[in-house]
Design an enzyme around this catalytic site. Structure first.
Site, PDB file in Angstrom:
ATOM      1  N   HIS A  93       1.135   4.033   2.225  1.00  0.00           N
ATOM      2  CA  HIS A  93       1.494   4.851   3.369  1.00  0.00           C
ATOM      3  C   HIS A  93       2.993   5.156   3.297  1.00  0.00           C
ATOM      4  CE1 HIS A  93      -2.244   3.556   5.874  1.00  0.00           C
ATOM      5  NE2 HIS A  93      -2.495   4.575   5.071  1.00  0.00           N
ATOM      6  N   HIS A 139       8.533  -4.978  10.890  1.00  0.00           N
ATOM      7  CA  HIS A 139       7.686  -3.785  11.019  1.00  0.00           C
ATOM      8  C   HIS A 139       7.172  -3.624  12.452  1.00  0.00           C
ATOM      9  CE1 HIS A 139       5.910  -0.428   9.130  1.00  0.00           C
ATOM     10  NE2 HIS A 139       4.666  -0.852   9.064  1.00  0.00           N
ATOM     11  N   ASP A 199       0.567  -4.727   7.559  1.00  0.00           N
ATOM     12  CA  ASP A 199      -0.374  -3.623   7.707  1.00  0.00           C
ATOM     13  C   ASP A 199      -1.804  -3.965   7.303  1.00  0.00           C
ATOM     14  OD1 ASP A 199       2.266  -2.564   7.844  1.00  0.00           O
ATOM     15  OD2 ASP A 199       1.453  -0.561   7.543  1.00  0.00           O
ATOM     16  N   HIS A 239       0.870  -1.169   0.000  1.00  0.00           N
ATOM     17  CA  HIS A 239       0.000   0.000   0.000  1.00  0.00           C
ATOM     18  C   HIS A 239       0.909   1.222   0.000  1.00  0.00           C
ATOM     19  CE1 HIS A 239       1.065  -0.583   4.177  1.00  0.00           C
ATOM     20  NE2 HIS A 239       0.532   0.579   4.521  1.00  0.00           N
ATOM     21  N   ASP A 292       5.650   5.084   5.064  1.00  0.00           N
ATOM     22  CA  ASP A 292       6.725   4.208   5.522  1.00  0.00           C
ATOM     23  C   ASP A 292       6.937   2.998   4.619  1.00  0.00           C
ATOM     24  OD1 ASP A 292       4.193   3.385   6.383  1.00  0.00           O
ATOM     25  OD2 ASP A 292       4.950   2.340   8.138  1.00  0.00           O
ATOM     26  N   HIS A 293       6.102   2.848   3.592  1.00  0.00           N
ATOM     27  CA  HIS A 293       6.271   1.744   2.660  1.00  0.00           C
ATOM     28  C   HIS A 293       6.731   2.198   1.277  1.00  0.00           C
ATOM     29  CE1 HIS A 293       4.478  -1.407   5.255  1.00  0.00           C
ATOM     30  NE2 HIS A 293       3.946  -0.337   5.821  1.00  0.00           N
ATOM     31  N   HIS A 342      -6.644  -2.344   5.585  1.00  0.00           N
ATOM     32  CA  HIS A 342      -5.847  -1.442   6.417  1.00  0.00           C
ATOM     33  C   HIS A 342      -6.480  -0.048   6.394  1.00  0.00           C
ATOM     34  CE1 HIS A 342      -2.393  -0.029   8.601  1.00  0.00           C
ATOM     35  NE2 HIS A 342      -1.868   0.647   7.589  1.00  0.00           N
TER      36      HIS A 342
END
Length: 331
Positions: free
Chosen positions: A59, A300, A238, A57, A61-62, A164
């Site tokens: 977000h 994570h 997530d 996805h 941090d990814h 998520h």
């Protein structure tokens, strides 16, 4: 054949997963997510050799490390410029491609393909460096057959959509069954090794009714070929691990060799995990146990936990799935 993998990024920081599928004659490389700083663990040549980038996805941090990936690969020729992710991936990537100044690109010929993984179809768009990635060229959609999204010569990739508060994609890579010649059976039949054995492994090149060494290829296959199942690895991160998700994941992960899974929270913080649509160590370990997976690697982990608390988080998982572990590089 072999699957090798490496968890990228440190404890309490952004993480990603680098996977290699080695068939013995070619190595295919995949990257799952691209958090900030994750690529620093790889040599530039390894980053430039990545065939497929899969996002769970978008977000921050990814995806925060994507600029580094793209900087090393934007002008790469060939068919290996492939990006996959949930619906909206192509739109987001188009913005990323166009966010740079392109004025020295005319003699460069790179093509990028980006695929949105929907529940029933995969939609793909093509982007060309010679036109500064200006146009999104829509290609024919591919209807999905179950979870399958990619079928290569030596492996497959499957995808599962989870919740998520946005679509988060879990991925599973599976090596295809390989067929080997049983040397003892070969000797017992009085046959000698030769180039014909390679053809025997390919029913397209050598139909069952073709005669080889005085017998039909079908008969020889039944006598000589031994099936060796390929390995498998899954990447999950997530999402809310509720009853519906467990119902989908347990059969999908059944007997998977390696599961690389988010463990954002400790068991005592279950309500926080539910609130933020993440998972706890106990939930992840229970999933691994119920699916009968070979190995569980926790990633994570929230930055809220100090090293001692991370150790306790791991022990919580091991109480349910004894061989659970962190990446070796987290020690």
């Amino acid at each position: 054949m072999a699957i090798r993998f490496r968890v990228l990024g440190g404890a309490g920081r952004d993480n990603a997963l680098h996977v290699e599928v080695d068939s013995g004659h070619v190595v295919r490389r995949m990257l799952f997510d691209c958090g900030e700083g994750c690529l620093s663990a790889l040599a530039p040549s390894d980053v430039q050799a990545i065939d497929h980038l899969f996002f769970s996805h978008f977000h921050m941090d990814h995806v925060a490390g994507f600029d580094g990936f793209f900087r090393m690969n934007f002008a790469r020729d060939g068919e290996n410029n492939r990006i996959w992710g949930p619906p909206g991936t192509a739109r987001i990537m188009h913005h990323r491609f166009r966010s740079y100044l392109w004025n020295l690109h005319e003699n460069l010929g790179a093509t990028w393909r980006v695929s949105d993984i929907g529940e029933v179809a995969v939609k793909t768009w093509r982007y060309e460096l010679p036109d500064a990635f200006e146009t999104a060229h829509e290609e024919a959609a591919t209807v999905r057959e179950g979870a399958l999204i990619l079928d290569e010569e030596d492996f497959t990739v499957e995808a599962m959509t989870l919740d998520h508060l946005t679509a988060s994609i879990a991925y599973k890579v599976t090596e295809k069954t390989r067929w080997n010649i049983d040397p003892q059976r070969l000797a017992a039949l009085g046959l000698k090794p030769g180039p014909w054995l390679k053809s025997l492994k390919d029913p397209v090149a050598l139909p069952d009714d073709a005669v080889v060494e005085g017998r039909t290829a079908g008969e020889l296959r039944a006598e000589l070929l031994v099936a060796t199942p390929g390995g498998s690895i899954a990447y999950l991160t997530d999402f809310l691990l509720d009853e519906a998700a467990v119902e989908k994941l347990v059969p999908w992960l059944k007997n998977c060799g390696h599961v690389i899974c988010e463990s954002q929270y400790r068991a005592a913080d279950l309500e926080l995990a539910r609130k933020h649509y993440h998972m706890t160590s106990a939930q992840v370990a229970t999933l691994a146990r119920d699916a009968g997976v070979g190995e569980l690697v926790l990633t994570h982990v929230s930055s809220r936990y100090l090293p001692g608390e991370r150790a306790e988080l791991l022990e919580e998982a091991r109480a349910i799935f004894p061989t659970a572990r962190f990446s070796e590089e987290w020690r």
